[in-house]
Design an enzyme around this catalytic site. Structure first.
Site, PDB file in Angstrom:
ATOM      1  N   PHE A   1      49.068  31.325  26.052  1.00 48.53           N
ATOM      2  CA  PHE A   1      47.988  31.480  25.060  1.00 48.53           C
ATOM      3  C   PHE A   1      48.605  31.617  23.653  1.00 48.53           C
ATOM      4  CE2 PHE A   1      43.642  33.857  24.673  1.00 48.53           C
ATOM      5  CZ  PHE A   1      43.243  32.927  23.720  1.00 48.53           C
ATOM      6  N   ALA A   2      49.654  32.438  23.576  1.00 45.72           N
ATOM      7  CA  ALA A   2      50.307  32.653  22.280  1.00 45.72           C
ATOM      8  C   ALA A   2      50.967  31.371  21.792  1.00 45.72           C
ATOM      9  CB  ALA A   2      51.348  33.765  22.405  1.00 45.72           C
TER      10      ALA A   2
ATOM     11  N   TRP B   1      50.185  28.399  22.516  1.00 49.14           N
ATOM     12  CA  TRP B   1      49.149  27.414  22.181  1.00 49.14           C
ATOM     13  C   TRP B   1      48.850  27.460  20.677  1.00 49.14           C
ATOM     14  CZ3 TRP B   1      44.232  28.379  20.147  1.00 49.14           C
ATOM     15  CH2 TRP B   1      43.336  27.314  20.174  1.00 49.14           C
ATOM     16  N   HIS B   2      48.985  28.644  20.091  1.00 47.31           N
ATOM     17  CA  HIS B   2      48.715  28.768  18.659  1.00 47.31           C
ATOM     18  C   HIS B   2      49.790  28.097  17.812  1.00 47.31           C
ATOM     19  CE1 HIS B   2      46.100  32.070  20.117  1.00 47.31           C
ATOM     20  NE2 HIS B   2      45.356  31.718  19.090  1.00 47.31           N
ATOM     21  N   GLY B   3      51.002  27.996  18.344  1.00 51.04           N
ATOM     22  CA  GLY B   3      52.056  27.334  17.581  1.00 51.04           C
ATOM     23  C   GLY B   3      53.395  28.007  17.744  1.00 51.04           C
TER      24      GLY B   3
END
Lengths: 469, 496
Positions: free
Chosen positions: A319-320, A322-324
């Site tokens: 999830f983290a 996925w942000h970049g």
């Protein structure tokens, strides 16, 4: 095109008007063209990228459906996953990896220059790729038939209200609604406009005005007092919520104008009484995506505690990421992993259900959870881990101050109003809540929102926070 | 049923219109002025314009930027007054402004204004992509939204919904780079390169060499910057500026204004030295285009493109139109000549040496970048509306300071100071201070008492001093530390 732009003010009513004027058989084409126009307003090249991925996913699903053997279906699924996630990773991580390798080889005195590409992250790619992945996985499991009409599928991927930052919809919900014959319904129109109005208010008036103060402090925390730094942290918690929630409400409202019900994405998340509950109220479509397509396939909590801990950590890590490619996101994900695990072990797994009634004594829990969330957001907002720690250092120590935040009274008043309305809208939605009010109060509400949007909106371009993802 | 539904919608639309009218009233009553102050402060410059202004000068930073060594720090528009002492010349100066901004400013000039002539700054660089997609363009365009000719609530709506062009730095850079690459020069004279990008790359490869033949990074970068700033032909991108120019011409005709465009000087010496004849011919071609375009429409142009030499440009390491005093004076003189057909009777040749002034005048009406100008007061005046107030709060009045080396060679023997004076003769003990510094750094303080006839009564005060041979510099100011104010107007300092 942005929801809070003058172009959208003209674009949306025109599309809605044409939608109801056109016969049903042409409506999908209108919406598809409108969606691509909406997207191309930003950059034509990336519309081609979206189109080509749509074509590939369309044929992948059709091919998958034809296969009788599970292993053949799995092979196609893996191909689809590799392609879609590969594309996402390429845009998000190529330059980061190149730079990283150049630095590493530099440290080893090899001095290789890995190429850096002139890339802009295509807007919405993280969301439409996830939406297509959910479709492919559903087809793989046989829970959804492959869509044979390319136009409907392309529209499902590009539907403009939710294209850029969600909600991420399943084909079972959005895809099928897009094919239904929609009749003109006055209540949909009214509720749609209500949601748009409230969404614009919380994005343009609340989030963008808070952004002004937050940005100032985050750019030079050392010049502000500890109190101002604390204020900026609290403001950011509300800014990111108002920003994302505002966008979602405009998306919901825009879709509702043509009778389409999108999924709700936020349910007063800052009134959560636990971190677990927060994730059931915050960015619901994205967190449920991770639950359904990562956490549960990994076994969820059914394979023992050790495996569960691993699953939770892995989900938050992905999830983290996925942000970049930023360490701050990884720490942010790590904090949530820690919170979830602590919560589980302290309360022995009894963290409560989302829909249990709210009691006054819950306020202390709400307050505590808000503090924990605000702490996590510091890392999310900071440019680097060093910046985050430096800011905390400034907040905790007596340092020289040369600037003052001077938050205007009107901003405090509007923020208080937003918090009160969020409490009032607990477990309900603005349009539904408004329906229950007598007409003078409803119109007073409209008048206030219209006035506030026009008169109190921030005047600088402040992009939606999630556009960068 | 459908009729009923539409009737419902109709009622709502009427209610919405009523709400909007109410909102507009509330906005105008309680918020509009604050928004103007915050987002469109240019309106205050327009409002502050004296009603009896004869000539309005619209300019950008070229009008007001001065060099720290300048003795004459006046704006170009103020220097113009020297040639037309009877006319009231005022300016509206907005950094980075261009024709589009000037048009919006002119549109807001009140109909009952006395303005008869408008001078509009024409900056060749403002036609280039670098300026069209400038960082400052968004904020300039944003500042004009509240001044649009719509109801204030509509203007605020446009502002809230960001109805102004906006690029982030990444998009801006990419757009400019793309256009530099795509746009081929469309010129009569043969160009060695087809586009800015090609020329820029070639220059970067070849580089500027220093005296030892080494690649000079700084000068090469400057040469590339000159190419990016001036290497364009009037193709489709210039149209946005030409359209603005046309709108200004139409507006001037409608308002019966004389219109003069003031084409600013560019550093053609440096352009030729760094890049070569090709760039210079391109600049000339663009100038010729503008002059002939305006000439066809019977509009005057003060052509200053090549009027200022390299050493008179303040910024030697960048392309700007910031001139030292001599450069500004040359432009003011050229402009004054261009205005002559409209004001032949008012024209007066300036006594000052235009290359190096020896006479300095402060009418106390405007700021001329002298020191201690904060004492200017509009309580009463000998001429105009303002005078200088010197009292306990501001004991040091307007101060003029110079090294004698800054004066022309034949004007370093002494100085005459004269002004109009008004104060209570019994209360105030004011002095005119002439503070001379010699070659050893010693100060020679001369305090000459100012005689007055009465508060509100103006009398002429004049004195002079011959400089001892070792004098290096002088400071001239009025000193009054009593609680009775001393008023001074029309201060004139003449070196001989």
């Amino acid at each position: 095109m942005l929801f809070n732009s003058i172009q959208f003010v003209f674009f949306l009513p025109l599309v809605i008007l044409l939608f109801y004027v056109l016969p049903h058989r042409f409506r999908w084409l209108l919406l598809l063209l409108a969606s691509y126009f909406f997207y191309m307003f930003w950059k034509v090249e990336y519309a081609l990228l979206m189109f080509s991925t749509t074509v590939l996913n369309y044929f992948t699903a059709l091919e998958m459906e034809k296969q009788v053997l599970k292993k053949d279906r799995k092979f196609i699924l893996i191909f689809s996953l590799l392609f879609n996630l590969g594309l996402l990773v390429f845009f998000k991580y190529f330059n980061f990896t190149s730079q990283f390798l150049t630095n590493i080889t530099g440290l080893l005195d090899i001095n290789l220059n890995f190429p850096l590409l002139d890339l802009l992250l295509p807007l919405g790619i993280s969301f439409y790729i996830f939406q297509m992945l959910s479709y492919t996985v559903e087809v793989y499991h046989g829970r959804q038939e492959a869509e044979h009409h390319f136009g409907f599928f392309a529209l499902y991927v590009s539907f403009f209200p939710q294209l850029l930052i969600g909600p991420i919809e399943r084909y079972q919900n959005l895809g099928l609604q897009l094919q239904q014959r929609m009749k003109f319904d006055n209540s949909n129109l009214v509720n749609g406009f209500r949601l748009i109005l409230y969404g614009l208010f919380i994005k343009m008036v609340i989030a963008d005005n808070l952004a002004f103060y937050v940005n100032r402090v985050y750019e030079a925390p050392g010049t502000f007092s500890s109190f101002d730094i604390f204020i900026s942290w609290v403001f950011y918690s509300f800014q990111i919520y108002a920003d994302l929630h505002g966008y979602t409400l405009i998306a919901l409202g825009s879709a509702l104008l043509i009778g389409i019900q999108l999924s709700e994405n936020f349910k007063s998340p800052y009134l959560s009484r636990s971190i677990t509950e927060f994730w059931q109220r915050w960015h619901i479509s994205l967190s449920y995506w991770f639950r359904d397509y990562l956490y549960l396939p990994l076994g969820g909590n059914k394979r023992g505690r050790i495996q569960w801990i691993f699953n939770v950590a892995l989900v938050f890590m992905v999830f983290a990421l996925w942000h970049g490619p930023r360490l701050t996101y990884i720490i942010w994900g790590g904090i949530f992993t820690l919170f979830i695990l602590l919560e589980y072990f302290v309360f022995n797994g009894k963290v409560g259900k989302v829909n249990r009634p709210f009691k006054p004594f819950h306020l202390s829990k709400v307050f505590l959870i808000f503090i924990l969330l605000t702490f996590a957001w510091i890392f999310f907002r900071s440019e680097s881990v060093l910046d985050a720690f430096q800011m905390m250092h400034y907040a905790m120590t007596d340092h020289s101050v040369s600037d003052q935040l001077n938050v205007k009274a009107i901003v405090w008043a509007l923020l208080s109003l937003f918090i009160l309305s969020d409490v009032y809208l607990y477990n309900t939605r603005y349009d539904k809540a408004l329906e229950k009010l007598p007409w003078p109060l409803r119109w007073l509400n409209y008048a206030f929102l219209i006035f506030a949007i026009i008169s109190f909106s921030a005047v600088d371009h402040i992009p939606f926070i999630y556009f960068q993802f | 049923l459908i009729v009923k539904e539409f009737a419902k919608i109709g009622v709502r639309i009427i209610a919405l219109i009523l709400i909007l009218l109410l909102c507009n009233w509330l906005y105008v009553e309680f918020f509009f002025e604050k928004d103007l102050e915050k987002h469109s402060s240019i309106i205050y410059k327009i409002r502050a314009l004296d009603a009896d202004t004869d000539i309005l000068y619209l300019g950008e930073s070229s009008n007001k930027t001065f060099d720290t060594n300048d003795l004459d720090r006046r704006k170009i528009s103020q220097m113009l007054s020297e040639f037309y002492p009877d006319l009231k010349i005022r300016d509206i100066t907005e950094p980075a402004a261009h024709l589009g901004i000037y048009y919006e400013i002119l549109r807001k000039i009140p109909g009952d204004s006395n303005v008869k002539t408008v001078v509009v700054t024409l900056n060749l660089r403002s036609f280039g992509l670098d300026w069209i997609y400038s960082k400052l363009e968004s904020s300039l365009q944003k500042s004009l939204l509240l001044l649009k000719p719509y109801p204030p609530l509509v203007n605020r709506f446009l502002l809230s919904f960001k109805a102004y062009p906006s690029y982030n730095e990444e998009e801006r850079t990419k757009t400019i780079r793309r256009l530099w690459q795509e746009e081929a020069f469309d010129t009569l004279s043969g160009m060695p390169y087809s586009s800015v990008s090609e020329w820029d790359r070639a220059m970067s490869r070849k580089g500027i060499r220093d005296t030892l033949g080494r690649y000079d990074q700084a000068m090469t970068e400057l040469a590339c910057h000159y190419i990016k700033s001036y290497a364009f032909t009037m193709n489709k991108h210039y149209r946005i500026r030409i359209q603005d120019m046309d709108r200004i011409i139409t507006l001037a005709k409608k308002r019966n204004w004389h219109l003069v465009f003031n084409l600013m000087a560019e550093n053609v010496d440096k352009a030729e030295l760094l890049v070569g004849e090709d760039l210079l011919s391109l600049m000339r071609e663009n100038r010729d285009y503008l002059v002939s375009y305006l000439g066809e429409r019977s509009i005057s142009v003060a052509d200053n493109l090549e009027a200022v030499e390299d050493k008179e440009f303040i910024d030697q390491d960048w392309t700007t139109e910031h001139y030292k005093q001599k450069g500004r004076r040359i432009i003011a003189r050229n402009l004054a000549k261009e205005l002559k057909p409209f004001y032949a009777e008012n024209y007066a040749e300036s006594a000052n040496d235009y290359t190096s002034p020896f006479e300095f005048f402060h009418d106390c009406e405007q700021n001329y970048n002298w020191r201690q100008e904060q004492g200017l007061s509009d309580e009463f005046a000998f001429s105009g509306k303002r005078s200088l107030r010197v009292d306990q709060k501001n004991p040091y009045g307007l101060t003029f300071a110079c090294h004698l080396q800054q004066l022309p060679e034949h004007y370093r023997n002494g100085v005459v100071v004269s002004f109009m004076s008004s104060a209570n003769p019994k209360g105030a003990t004011p002095k005119l201070v002439l503070d001379l510094t010699d070659s050893l750094g010693q100060n020679h303080w001369n305090g000459i008492p100012i005689s007055n006839t009465g508060l509100g009564e103006w009398s002429t005060f004049q004195t002079n001093i011959d400089f001892p041979p070792s004098t290096q510099s002088i400071k001239i100011y009025v000193l009054n530390d009593s609680d009775q104010p001393q008023y001074v107007d029309d201060l004139k300092i003449t070196f001989y």
